[in-house]
Write a protein that holds these residues in place. Sequence first.
Motif, PDB file in Angstrom:
ATOM      1  N   MET A  75      72.224  71.976  44.603  1.00 11.48           N
ATOM      2  CA  MET A  75      73.324  71.343  45.328  1.00 11.48           C
ATOM      3  C   MET A  75      74.586  71.301  44.467  1.00 11.48           C
ATOM      4  O   MET A  75      75.693  71.550  44.955  1.00 11.48           O
ATOM      5  CB  MET A  75      72.925  69.926  45.738  1.00 11.48           C
ATOM      6  N   TRP A  76      74.415  70.985  43.178  1.00 17.43           N
ATOM      7  CA  TRP A  76      75.565  70.990  42.268  1.00 17.43           C
ATOM      8  C   TRP A  76      76.155  72.398  42.158  1.00 17.43           C
ATOM      9  O   TRP A  76      77.375  72.562  42.099  1.00 17.43           O
ATOM     10  CB  TRP A  76      75.142  70.484  40.893  1.00 17.43           C
ATOM     11  N   GLY A  79      78.131  73.144  45.313  1.00 15.20           N
ATOM     12  CA  GLY A  79      79.330  72.329  45.362  1.00 15.20           C
ATOM     13  C   GLY A  79      80.376  72.748  44.356  1.00 15.20           C
ATOM     14  O   GLY A  79      81.561  72.898  44.693  1.00 15.20           O
ATOM     15  N   GLY A 206      76.392  70.341  49.809  1.00 17.16           N
ATOM     16  CA  GLY A 206      77.134  70.125  48.570  1.00 17.16           C
ATOM     17  C   GLY A 206      78.468  70.833  48.581  1.00 17.16           C
ATOM     18  O   GLY A 206      79.465  70.330  48.024  1.00 17.16           O
ATOM     19  N   SER A 207      78.538  71.997  49.207  1.00 13.94           N
ATOM     20  CA  SER A 207      79.795  72.738  49.283  1.00 13.94           C
ATOM     21  C   SER A 207      80.838  71.957  50.077  1.00 13.94           C
ATOM     22  O   SER A 207      82.001  71.869  49.680  1.00 13.94           O
ATOM     23  CB  SER A 207      79.555  74.098  49.933  1.00 13.94           C
TER      24      SER A 207
END
Length: 514
Positions: A75-76, A79, A206-207
């Motif tokens: 997710m990081w 993002g 996340g994006s």
Amino acid sequence: MVLNQEEPASARGTSEGQPLDPAPVGAAQLPGPGPSDGPEAAAEKVEVELAGPVGAEPPRPPEGGWGWLVMLAAMWCNGSVFGIQNSCGVLFVSMLKTFGSKDVDKMVFKTAWVGSLSMGMIFFCCPIASVFTDIFGCRKTAVVGAAIGFIGLMSSSFVSSIEPLYLTYGIIFACGCSFAYQPSLVILGHYFQKRLGLVNGIVTAGSSVFTILGPFLLRVLIKSVGLSGTLRVLCVFMFILFLAGFTYRPLTPSASDKESAAKGESRCALFSRRKFSPPKRVFNFAIFKVTAYRVWAIGIPLALFGYFVPYMHLVKHVNERFQNEKNEEVVLMCIGITSGVGRLVFGRIVDYVPGVKKIYLQVLSFFFIGLMSMMIPLCSVFGALIAVCLVMGLFDGCFISIMAPIAFELVGAQDVSQAIGFLLGFMSVPMTVGPPIAGLLREKLGYYDVAFYLAGIPPLIGGAILCFIPWIHSKKQRETNKTTEGSNREKMLENLNSLSSSSGIFKKESDSII
């Protein structure tokens, strides 16, 4: 922009270029042969099965545990990579002020190449990053990619003119992001199977979260520490991404898996015709034999010539059109919010749309993206522009969320990974060229209106081309069914003839005995 690749991640273990990391058990297989299936492929599969351990199974996805940490790391990655890319409009304005001096209007074209080249290189490198992931595994590819991205971003903070940014930010940083991004999609299928849909939705969200918060963060940083200082702060994101890559550890077989593998090896050792598995093809070009996929691979890139123009130039357009508006970056925030909503909503809707008819949702999304791009210059009130951005983001999420399901329908589970990889590579060209052309029009005409009008035309043309895909696909399926029925009928006749001849021989032998 980030693609929802839940299906390719789960089917990675069935693709021709298999990763060294174990693939999830029970990867979904769609009925019907893929473009790679044929007599040679069938014989190759038999030889692999004879050579491989019978009864041995890859490790079962744990459905949690360490996998939750992997999910957060992925997710990081989504993002940080696409949050920075989608917020490039803020960086674009800062680059114009930093490097443009008195000739800001003449620097629009040259400066637009920085962000567009960066986004284009991320997609251009995706097929190559996929191959590296298959060969070296998720962890090594992700860690090295994040390190390269860190070097490129740090180098960008020391430049004193716009030209070096083409190399440091547009190529080195983008290539590193691509190599860090691809493994984050693959690794999810190793740790999750039943919850893969939920996990993939969280990861891709996340994006959207970073796209919402990114413009405000960049605005504060640029005002506080300037462009160079902002790029150095963003290096912290890449350093965390570097550490996150170490969480992509490959699963190890359990004791029962090893025992079954040992039994299988001893059981099939006497019957194997090959000592080693046959080599795998790195690039699978057989998918281009599918006519519907070829049309899809032409229509999508054609539709994306104007796709990245709003992300790059919308903030600058707001500065010029609405000079009293101080929160110009809110337009990018609106696109990010509704894009996340669109991915969740249309990702669920697509489950109820049968077969290749899913392509009509993509046609609908391109129609609204093109229409909203044309409406941007018509907005004389800032509130109207906000509404346009909200609608654009919603259908942007629709376009992204149904990429993988359509690829599954066109080429099958075995070839879906490379099918999407090739498509992402094709997408890199229009996404790179579009924003600089819009910047050139801005330099020549003095305003953005014509650039946004023209940016809305390619999505409409590409969507019109995609409308032919269901007809082409259904026609091909009818031809395949006729061929299959004919071959089955011939086999039945051959079996009947062989039975009748055998019965005649048996009757003659019986008469001779009597």
